[in-house]
Design a protein around this motif. Structure first.
Motif, mmCIF file in Angstrom:
data_model
loop_
_atom_site.group_PDB
_atom_site.id
_atom_site.type_symbol
_atom_site.label_atom_id
_atom_site.label_comp_id
_atom_site.label_asym_id
_atom_site.label_seq_id
_atom_site.Cartn_x
_atom_site.Cartn_y
_atom_site.Cartn_z
ATOM 1 N N ILE A 634 0.798 -0.802 0.211
ATOM 2 C CA ILE A 634 -0.092 -0.088 -0.141
ATOM 3 C C ILE A 634 1.158 1.303 -0.393
ATOM 4 O O ILE A 634 1.812 1.068 0.704
ATOM 5 N N ASP A 635 0.084 2.218 -1.062
ATOM 6 C CA ASP A 635 1.477 3.394 -0.588
ATOM 7 C C ASP A 635 0.267 4.885 -1.107
ATOM 8 O O ASP A 635 -0.941 3.921 -1.397
ATOM 9 N N ALA A 636 0.981 5.465 -0.299
ATOM 10 C CA ALA A 636 0.362 7.569 -0.229
ATOM 11 C C ALA A 636 1.012 8.182 -1.094
ATOM 12 O O ALA A 636 2.335 8.319 -0.700
ATOM 13 N N PHE A 637 0.386 8.867 -0.999
ATOM 14 C CA PHE A 637 0.658 10.837 -1.874
ATOM 15 C C PHE A 637 -0.472 11.019 -1.457
ATOM 16 O O PHE A 637 -1.963 11.988 -1.653
ATOM 17 N N ASP A 657 5.185 -2.418 5.474
ATOM 18 C CA ASP A 657 6.387 -3.294 5.458
ATOM 19 C C ASP A 657 6.216 -4.479 5.270
ATOM 20 O O ASP A 657 6.471 -5.121 5.579
ATOM 21 N N GLU A 658 5.711 -4.708 4.290
ATOM 22 C CA GLU A 658 5.596 -6.152 2.985
ATOM 23 C C GLU A 658 7.080 -6.109 3.174
ATOM 24 O O GLU A 658 7.497 -5.794 2.614
ATOM 25 N N ASP A 659 7.527 -7.566 3.367
ATOM 26 C CA ASP A 659 9.151 -8.348 2.586
ATOM 27 C C ASP A 659 8.690 -8.669 1.083
ATOM 28 O O ASP A 659 7.925 -9.159 1.285
ATOM 29 N N ILE A 660 9.110 -7.616 0.635
ATOM 30 C CA ILE A 660 8.746 -7.426 -1.212
ATOM 31 C C ILE A 660 10.566 -8.514 -1.301
ATOM 32 O O ILE A 660 11.315 -8.131 -1.702
ATOM 33 N N VAL A 661 9.966 -9.943 -1.662
ATOM 34 C CA VAL A 661 11.154 -10.575 -1.793
ATOM 35 C C VAL A 661 11.168 -10.317 -3.487
ATOM 36 O O VAL A 661 10.866 -10.554 -4.746
ATOM 37 N N THR A 662 12.538 -10.225 -3.950
ATOM 38 C CA THR A 662 13.558 -9.376 -5.198
ATOM 39 C C THR A 662 14.511 -10.276 -5.963
ATOM 40 O O THR A 662 14.508 -10.887 -6.803
ATOM 41 N N ARG A 663 15.193 -11.430 -5.254
ATOM 42 C CA ARG A 663 16.314 -12.310 -5.376
ATOM 43 C C ARG A 663 15.885 -13.417 -4.329
ATOM 44 O O ARG A 663 16.246 -13.258 -3.382
ATOM 45 N N ASN A 664 16.472 -14.767 -5.281
ATOM 46 C CA ASN A 664 16.064 -15.868 -4.167
ATOM 47 C C ASN A 664 17.161 -16.233 -4.896
ATOM 48 O O ASN A 664 17.180 -16.883 -5.935
ATOM 49 N N GLN A 665 18.353 -16.580 -4.291
ATOM 50 C CA GLN A 665 19.511 -17.775 -4.993
ATOM 51 C C GLN A 665 20.025 -18.437 -4.471
ATOM 52 O O GLN A 665 20.470 -18.618 -2.856
ATOM 53 N N GLY A 666 18.883 -19.503 -3.869
ATOM 54 C CA GLY A 666 19.258 -21.125 -3.215
ATOM 55 C C GLY A 666 19.261 -20.242 -2.110
ATOM 56 O O GLY A 666 20.027 -21.006 -0.908
ATOM 57 N N GLY A 667 18.456 -19.933 -1.914
ATOM 58 C CA GLY A 667 17.993 -19.298 -0.239
ATOM 59 C C GLY A 667 18.340 -18.306 -0.264
ATOM 60 O O GLY A 667 18.428 -16.985 1.411
ATOM 61 N N SER A 668 19.800 -17.262 -0.504
ATOM 62 C CA SER A 668 20.413 -16.129 -0.401
ATOM 63 C C SER A 668 19.080 -14.881 -0.918
ATOM 64 O O SER A 668 18.699 -14.718 -1.966
ATOM 65 N N ILE A 669 18.284 -13.774 -0.429
ATOM 66 C CA ILE A 669 17.877 -13.829 -0.354
ATOM 67 C C ILE A 669 17.766 -11.979 -0.392
ATOM 68 O O ILE A 669 19.273 -11.464 0.380
ATOM 69 N N ASP A 670 17.251 -11.643 -1.310
ATOM 70 C CA ASP A 670 16.980 -9.563 -1.036
ATOM 71 C C ASP A 670 16.255 -9.266 -0.864
ATOM 72 O O ASP A 670 15.073 -9.794 -1.522
ATOM 73 N N LEU A 671 15.230 -7.866 -0.710
ATOM 74 C CA LEU A 671 14.297 -7.018 -0.329
ATOM 75 C C LEU A 671 13.784 -6.680 -1.299
ATOM 76 O O LEU A 671 15.119 -4.997 -1.508
ATOM 77 N N GLY A 672 12.980 -5.447 -0.835
ATOM 78 C CA GLY A 672 12.920 -4.171 -1.786
ATOM 79 C C GLY A 672 12.263 -3.451 -1.136
ATOM 80 O O GLY A 672 12.608 -3.929 0.183
ATOM 81 N N VAL A 673 12.015 -2.193 -1.207
ATOM 82 C CA VAL A 673 12.370 -0.960 -0.832
ATOM 83 C C VAL A 673 10.596 -1.310 0.719
ATOM 84 O O VAL A 673 9.791 -1.944 0.582
ATOM 85 N N PRO A 674 11.513 -1.293 1.894
ATOM 86 C CA PRO A 674 10.679 -1.841 3.465
ATOM 87 C C PRO A 674 9.820 -0.024 3.262
ATOM 88 O O PRO A 674 9.955 0.962 2.194
ATOM 89 N N ARG A 675 8.801 -0.090 4.543
ATOM 90 C CA ARG A 675 8.041 1.165 4.825
ATOM 91 C C ARG A 675 8.698 2.379 4.135
ATOM 92 O O ARG A 675 10.178 2.660 5.543
ATOM 93 N N THR A 676 8.695 3.713 3.825
ATOM 94 C CA THR A 676 9.590 4.891 3.968
ATOM 95 C C THR A 676 8.175 6.287 4.125
ATOM 96 O O THR A 676 6.766 5.839 2.491
ATOM 97 N N PHE A 677 8.818 6.792 4.148
ATOM 98 C CA PHE A 677 8.269 7.617 4.298
ATOM 99 C C PHE A 677 8.592 9.331 3.770
ATOM 100 O O PHE A 677 10.112 9.805 4.340
ATOM 101 N N TRP A 678 7.957 9.885 3.666
ATOM 102 C CA TRP A 678 8.805 11.344 2.318
ATOM 103 C C TRP A 678 7.797 12.282 2.922
ATOM 104 O O TRP A 678 6.828 12.505 3.023
ATOM 105 N N LEU A 679 8.513 13.483 3.014
ATOM 106 C CA LEU A 679 7.768 15.254 3.540
ATOM 107 C C LEU A 679 8.671 15.627 2.505
ATOM 108 O O LEU A 679 10.067 16.077 2.590
#
Length: 685
Positions: A634-637, A657-679
């Motif tokens: 969920i995003d907001a503007f 703050d959903e865990d967005i799995v962007t890479r899974n190489q044999g269990g080695s994981i990368d995640l996408g952007v966590p919860r972030t607020f901009w002003l």
């Protein structure tokens, strides 16, 4: 609304058209006639738009979505890839955005046709292809959304005027002109991690033309892409720093001809996963375009691009450098000429040719992870080129619009080589690839029928073409522990497909568009597993994708709803060495992806919007062993005017703050952007 189909435009114009038609029978008083004749003595005002020719009539035949400027500049992330995710069928190679992925993995495609980090969709900015000449990725961080006036996405094979590379479709980015952009725009924002954005656009009238200067600077410490339980002392945040600048001008040459010119430069530096795992991409480009809007309308374009890429690979066990991909210089040159002659009444004919050539060379050194000494020096590169000739005809017969297009491409792959020598200069491996060239004929045809005032029915069939990139042909790479080999014998990808759909406007405030499609990519290039921890780029017999895409746009007073949904049944067609892949889903291809944005504009200058996005599970690899879990975000503007052209901007990314799995190489994981607020603050938007 984000969808601007031909049906909607015609429906909105109907109330205005009726009074105009009635005026044909009105007899003007003598004084008015005299005044009218006096007006004709003055020359007609010359309007410089800075755009190309108007979209062809056939745009409404194919599955097309148009994003207007109000949507483009209201992204929660402030990045162009986030804007494009609102289009049904749009997909990046990985789920990560351009702040937290390796630039060489920023391929884009449509229709869930899969890929291997190379783009299967053609991305154009003011008619100029943006794909990196060596890798084929799109430099997303170099595209500043605030400089754009419109984005048009056409899904399906791009035979005809779009050129080779439009295998899965075309994404046309159009720069904003003085009619859609304020003289001064400025933007500054900071997020809860201390990362910053600064951008500005200046537009100045120059006689009967105009000039626009723009710049943007993004930097920050980034977030940890590595999950907490996999971090080590050498784990680093995904730090980034990128900037871009451009100067664009347009001026009239005659009453009907204008010239447009653009120069731009960018640089993007990132760190991924481990300290010292730094990558840098940089580029410059220049283009000149002549657009004639007379009876014999034409569009003539020429461009040149220079790009470079560097990357350092860090050992995941010793956390020291193992590869210094220190340079990958490449050059792209090309052009296009399109003529629209007024030959036949009721026909919109397009005749033209386009050309693109890519040259590049990889320069890298392998490093001993223990001693730090160089063990091997490698060079690889070559050239590809494509010359296309096309003819298209749009024929309007009452409520029926028919389109037919034919295209011939001569593609060439030359000067290919790979050389590896030891630190002492002793040859280790050498490849000299024979040059090759071929002609390919492509076509597309379709029809749209205005069944009622509010309903258009459409159908289309098409073919498409994509050359392998220099990266796919000649550059091997390692993502530990998996080695992926290049393949100099790769053949061109070919697409065949058809689709049917409708655009329906049941009431003035609501537009619904649905398309069912069946596409197949023959000779699809993929990273195919040939042994444990060993892959090679191969031509698969085919990747087949069939599915349904839907878009909805509605506005009820101050409330708007915009939605996109893509469901795709995609499968590999395997045989011979790829027989065990038969029926598998292509790597990095979700079955379901969708978004829904609810907006509210309670007063002038205000906008409050929330976006729900979902992407289903997908696989990292061709064997379907490494799964990427589904993700819902969920995003907001929020934009709130403060007065005198200044607005307060609040943005939120991944609010749950959903865990967005962007890479899974044999269990080695990368995640996408966590919860972030901009002003932030904006001026002039």
């Amino acid at each position: 609304m984000t969808i601007r189909h031909r049906l909607l435009a015609s429906a909105l114009l109907l109330p205005a058209a009726a009074p105009l038609a009635a005026q044909d029978e009105v007899t003007l008083p003598e004084e008015a006639l005299e005044a009218d004749s006096m007006v004709e003595e003055f020359p007609e005002e010359i309007i410089v738009t800075g755009r190309g020719l108007n979209a062809a009539l056939s745009t409404g035949i194919y599955a097309t979505t148009t994003l207007e400027r109000d949507v483009i500049v209201a992204s929660p992330s402030g990045r162009i890839e986030d804007v494009l995710r609102g289009v049904a069928g749009f997909q990046q190679f990985r789920r990560s955005d351009s702040r937290s992925s390796n630039p060489s993995a920023q391929g884009v495609t449509l229709r869930a046709l899969g890929g291997n980090a190379t783009s299967r969709a053609l991305v154009l900015l003011d008619g100029v292809p943006l794909a990196d000449p060596f890798f084929g990725y799109i430099p997303l961080s170099a595209i500043a959304p605030e400089t754009l006036g419109q984005v048009r996405v056409t899904r399906g094979g791009g035979s005809g005027p779009f050129g080779a590379g439009a295998l899965a479709g075309t994404i046309e980015l159009e720069s904003a002109g003085p009619d859609t952009i304020a003289p001064v725009l400025a933007n500054a924002a900071i997020n809860d991690r201390g990362e910053t954005e600064l951008s500005g656009v200046l537009t100045q009238s120059l006689g009967r033309g105009f000039a626009t200067a723009s710049g943007r600077w993004d930097r920050g410490q980034g977030f940890f892409t590595t999950p907490q339980d996999q971090r080590v002392p050498a784990t680093a945040r995904a730090a980034f720093e990128s900037w871009n600048a451009a100067l664009r001008a347009a001026a009239p040459l005659t009453d009907t001809v204008e010239v447009q010119a653009r120069i731009a430069t960018f640089r993007d530096a990132r760190t991924l996963r481990f300290e010292g795992a730094d990558s840098t991409s940089a580029g410059e480009e220049a283009s000149i375009r002549f657009v004639g809007r007379g009876d014999w309308a034409f569009d003539a374009l020429a461009y040149v691009q220079t790009r470079d890429f560097s990357n350092i690979v860090i050992s995941s066990t010793r956390f020291t450098p193992t590869l210094d991909q220190r340079r990958t210089p490449s050059t792209g040159i090309g052009g296009k000429f399109e003529l629209r002659p007024p030959i036949l009444e009721g026909h919109d004919i397009r005749i033209g040719a386009d050309f693109r050539r890519a040259d590049g060379e990889l320069q890298e050194e392998a490093i001993n992870a223990v001693s730090g000494a160089i063990t091997e020096r490698r060079r690889a590169g070559g050239s590809t080129s494509n010359l296309g000739i096309f003819l298209e005809d749009d024929w309007q017969i009452g409520p029926l619009l028919i389109n037919g297009g034919l295209r011939a491409d001569r593609s060439s792959i030359t000067d290919g080589f790979y050389r590896a020598v030891s630190a002492n200069g002793v040859p280790v491996s050498t490849l000299t690839a024979p040059g090759r060239s071929d002609w390919t004929v492509s076509w597309r045809a379709g029809a749209s029928f205005n069944a009622t005032r509010r309903l258009d029915l459409r159908a289309a069939a098409y073919t498409g073409l994509r050359l392998p990139t220099l990266n796919e042909l000649y550059r091997p790479f390692v993502v530990f522990p998996v080695v992926t080999e290049a393949n100099a014998a790769l053949e061109n990808e070919r697409l065949e497909g058809f689709e049917v759909g409708f655009d329906w406007q049941p009431v003035n405030a609501l537009v619904i568009s649905v398309t069912a499609f069946d596409n197949e990519v023959e000779n699809a290039i993929a990273n195919v597993t040939i042994a444990p921890n060993l892959r090679r780029r191969e031509n698969l017999p085919a990747i087949a994708a069939r599915g349904i895409e839907a878009n909805v746009a509605a506005r009820f007073g101050a409330v708007s709803v915009e939605g996109a949904l893509a469901w795709t049944d995609a499968a590999v067609r395997g045989e011979g060495t790829s027989l065990d892949l038969d029926g598998n889903r292509p790597a990095q291809t979700p079955e379901l992806a969708g978004s829904l944005t609810l907006g509210w504009e309670p007063a002038a200058g205000w906008r409050i919007a929330g976006t729900l996005r979902h992407v289903s599970a997908q696989f990292e690899d061709d064997r379907e062993t490494d799964r990427l879990a589904p993700a819902t975000t969920i995003d907001a503007f929020v934009a709130a005017p403060l007065g005198k052209g200044v607005s307060l901007i609040v943005r939120g990314e991944n609010l749950t703050d959903e865990d967005i799995v962007t890479r899974n190489q044999g269990g080695s994981i990368d995640l996408g952007v966590p919860r972030t607020f901009w002003l932030g603050l904006r001026y002039g938007f």
